[in-house]
Design a protein around this motif. Sequence first.
Motif: not given
Length: 477
Positions: A33-60
């Motif tokens: 249980h200590l290694l799973f996402y918490s309910k709060t973290s899951c809610e934040q992930l769902e919100k991020a999927d909707v609101e967060t802009p495209k993640e930054p990338t880089f070329t090695p």
Amino acid sequence: MTPAGMGLGATIVCLLAWAGLAAGDRVYIHPFHLLFYSKTSCEQLEKADVETPKEPTFTPVPIQAKTSPVDEAALNDQLVLAAEKLGDEDRLRAAKVGMLVDVLGLRMYRTLSETWSDPSGAVLSPVALFGTLASFYLGASDSTATQLQAFLGVPGEDQGCTSRLDGHKVLSALQTIQSLLVAQGRPGSQAPLLLSTVLGLFTAPGLRLRQPFMQSLAPFTPIILARSLDLATDPDLAAEKINRFMQAVTGWKMHRPLTGVSADSTLLFNAYVHFQGKMKGFSLLPGTREFRVDNSTSVSVPMLSGTGTFPHGSDAENNFSMTRVPLGGSACLLLIQPHCASDLDRVEALVFQHDFRSRMKNLSPRAIRLTMPQLRLRGSYNLQDLLTQAKLPTLLGAEANLGKISDASVTVGQVLNSVLFELKADDREQPVESAPQPAGPEVLEVTLNSPFLFAVYEREASTLHFLGRVVSPLHKA
């Protein structure tokens, strides 16, 4: 059920059974249980999927770009500092991950032992193996993430967010596990240990990596070398360039350098681990001693010797003995000696099983004079080969969903784990010949002058850090 599913199911059943034994009669709490996402973290992930802009990338940067050598002492100091800041939850989480590491490490060691190709011996790092797969889990989505979670030993239950492993917690626990190995406990109580891990991510030109993925790997190791080069035109030349690059930045000569890069690969993931232990109370004997590789072959090697009270046991029925020697803090070295060198394979199959921990407990303190070779072992293995042997050849194959690593489609080539394992005397000790023999009970002579097995184990997180066999010490590839 497919063979792959049967293999994953067997691993999970063994793991939960082991967890059940540890739990005894206590009230049941899901062991991870200590290694799973918490309910709060899951809610934040769902919100991020909707609101967060495209993640930054880089070329090695190109592989020929100037790179500073790795400062291993600084890496070790970071681990020691991390150990000083651990809380109770950090240690508990590390113990849970340590159990997963042990089960997967022992399983993959047995898989690897079926195809040993190096006559001198072999060494495997369960922590590096687990960390590599956990890193890919962080970069995976959908069915690939589900399969990786199951392979790491944790059932997904209802497949909901709160039944998913939080990869960040897993890698943070791996950092704790590594820090506990090098933590020394009381100042001056043992000779220092050194542990360093370096990641090399080699990409085809133009492949962009996601910055959040790269940043998430930092707990596994702060040294992550992302470099680009042409992997397609001349795969052998590409492999040579990678080998030269890694040897230049680490200073380690690779045991089995990278070869046979697939021309269609766009990402190679290589983990390099260096362990150096100094045995307190042991000294280097003058000259060399004979080590019997087999009935017809002997080699002359440097030997270490020391006298002390060590947990020891002998299994007369199966013809082998075990001796446990402290290395530092809560770390220890377990030495398994077949009474007959020809029994090495049989004893290896018997000892490196899921009941490994219980065998370590069945040892009694005994006054011992221990003589063994000084060790410098190198081992390399491709996790893609291990996955194929484990009936999971497509887990990191062309169809794998690794969209969290890069916006573009990623084709994973070799996934290499390389280990440099060294064991030597404490430089501060006096020669053994001049040391007085301890008073008290009769001293048992234990001499490892023929093939044997070993494991490095850390007791607080109950984690196997290295497993190996020694057939010819100090073999140089």
